[in-house]
Scaffold this motif. Structure first.
Motif, PDB file in Angstrom:
ATOM      1  N   THR A 172      51.255  79.690  90.499  1.00 25.47           N
ATOM      2  CA  THR A 172      51.742  79.677  91.874  1.00 25.47           C
ATOM      3  C   THR A 172      52.429  80.999  92.170  1.00 25.47           C
ATOM      4  O   THR A 172      53.394  81.374  91.486  1.00 25.47           O
ATOM      5  CB  THR A 172      52.754  78.531  92.074  1.00 25.47           C
ATOM      6  N   ARG A 173      51.929  81.739  93.152  1.00 30.99           N
ATOM      7  CA  ARG A 173      52.539  83.021  93.520  1.00 30.99           C
ATOM      8  C   ARG A 173      53.540  82.748  94.635  1.00 30.99           C
ATOM      9  O   ARG A 173      53.169  82.594  95.799  1.00 30.99           O
ATOM     10  CB  ARG A 173      51.469  84.006  93.973  1.00 30.99           C
ATOM     11  N   VAL A 174      54.833  82.665  94.233  1.00 33.75           N
ATOM     12  CA  VAL A 174      55.862  82.305  95.209  1.00 33.75           C
ATOM     13  C   VAL A 174      56.224  83.521  96.052  1.00 33.75           C
ATOM     14  O   VAL A 174      55.999  84.672  95.660  1.00 33.75           O
ATOM     15  CB  VAL A 174      57.129  81.747  94.512  1.00 33.75           C
ATOM     16  N   GLY A 175      56.787  83.225  97.211  1.00 39.82           N
ATOM     17  CA  GLY A 175      57.251  84.305  98.083  1.00 39.82           C
ATOM     18  C   GLY A 175      56.115  85.061  98.738  1.00 39.82           C
ATOM     19  O   GLY A 175      56.221  86.244  99.025  1.00 39.82           O
ATOM     20  N   GLY A 200      52.103  79.589 103.799  1.00 38.95           N
ATOM     21  CA  GLY A 200      50.865  78.873 103.478  1.00 38.95           C
ATOM     22  C   GLY A 200      50.713  78.643 101.974  1.00 38.95           C
ATOM     23  O   GLY A 200      49.883  77.837 101.561  1.00 38.95           O
ATOM     24  N   SER A 201      51.473  79.331 101.158  1.00 36.26           N
ATOM     25  CA  SER A 201      51.266  79.207  99.710  1.00 36.26           C
ATOM     26  C   SER A 201      52.599  79.144  98.976  1.00 36.26           C
ATOM     27  O   SER A 201      52.951  80.055  98.248  1.00 36.26           O
ATOM     28  CB  SER A 201      50.469  80.401  99.211  1.00 36.26           C
ATOM     29  N   LYS A 202      53.327  78.061  99.147  1.00 38.13           N
ATOM     30  CA  LYS A 202      54.626  77.897  98.482  1.00 38.13           C
ATOM     31  C   LYS A 202      55.517  79.111  98.745  1.00 38.13           C
ATOM     32  O   LYS A 202      56.049  79.715  97.832  1.00 38.13           O
ATOM     33  CB  LYS A 202      54.430  77.749  96.968  1.00 38.13           C
ATOM     34  N   GLY A 203      55.670  79.505  99.975  1.00 39.27           N
ATOM     35  CA  GLY A 203      56.416  80.722 100.285  1.00 39.27           C
ATOM     36  C   GLY A 203      57.905  80.542 100.121  1.00 39.27           C
ATOM     37  O   GLY A 203      58.450  80.712  99.052  1.00 39.27           O
ATOM     38  N   LYS A 204      58.571  80.152 101.143  1.00 40.94           N
ATOM     39  CA  LYS A 204      60.001  79.858 101.217  1.00 40.94           C
ATOM     40  C   LYS A 204      60.882  80.734 100.330  1.00 40.94           C
ATOM     41  O   LYS A 204      60.705  81.950 100.321  1.00 40.94           O
ATOM     42  CB  LYS A 204      60.246  78.370 100.951  1.00 40.94           C
ATOM     43  N   THR A 205      61.766  80.156  99.501  1.00 37.19           N
ATOM     44  CA  THR A 205      62.824  80.980  98.897  1.00 37.19           C
ATOM     45  C   THR A 205      62.418  81.678  97.605  1.00 37.19           C
ATOM     46  O   THR A 205      63.157  82.494  97.075  1.00 37.19           O
ATOM     47  CB  THR A 205      64.071  80.123  98.609  1.00 37.19           C
TER      48      THR A 205
END
Length: 146
Positions: A19-22, A26-31
């Motif tokens: 999971t590529r955060v940030g 659309g793709s587990k962005g948030k914090t």
């Protein structure tokens, strides 16, 4: 047709992509693992930043003075000690002092003039104080500098 090594593949659902955060909503962005708000959630803070507390490099005392690289350290022997160790008089060298346990081996030796001397000694050392030299000579001995 027989099953070969290149026909094998993992079961469906066994391998999932990281999971590529940030990277947007659309793709587990948030914090992105940074919690909520505050300095740590924002972009650049110095690695050694202590949250406004007085930093370590300012809390520590500054370097004072200096160490003289040319300082010569002597092992000291007093005139009175020479009298105790060699009551019969005679030749006294650095090797004799080491053997008697007055000094350690491999160091420069200086004779100091504390105490009294009653026997005639022929002392050889790396250095003498003025009072030690005069006391040795007054007792009938000699002081030879190596």
């Amino acid at each position: 047709m027989p099953l070969k090594l290149h026909h094998l593949r993992p079961a469906p659902g066994a391998k999932t992509e990281r999971t590529r955060v940030g990277r947007g909503e659309g793709s587990k962005g948030k914090t992105a693992g940074r919690g909520t708000k505050g300095t740590g959630a924002r972009k650049n803070t110095p690695q050694n930043f202590e949250g406004g507390q007085m930093p370590l490099h300012m809390r520590l005392p500054k370097l004072r003075g200096f160490k003289n690289p040319f300082r010569v350290e002597y092992q000291v022997v007093n005139v009175a000690r020479l009298g105790e160790l060699f009551p019969s008089g005679g030749e006294v060298g650095v090797a004799d002092l080491v053997a008697a346990g007055a000094v350690r081996d491999g160091n420069l030796v200086k004779v100091l003039g504390n105490g009294e001397l009653s026997v005639a000694l022929q002392v050889s050392a790396h250095a003498f104080s003025a009072s030690a030299k005069s006391k040795i000579e007054a007792a009938g001995g000699t002081a030879t500098q190596l």
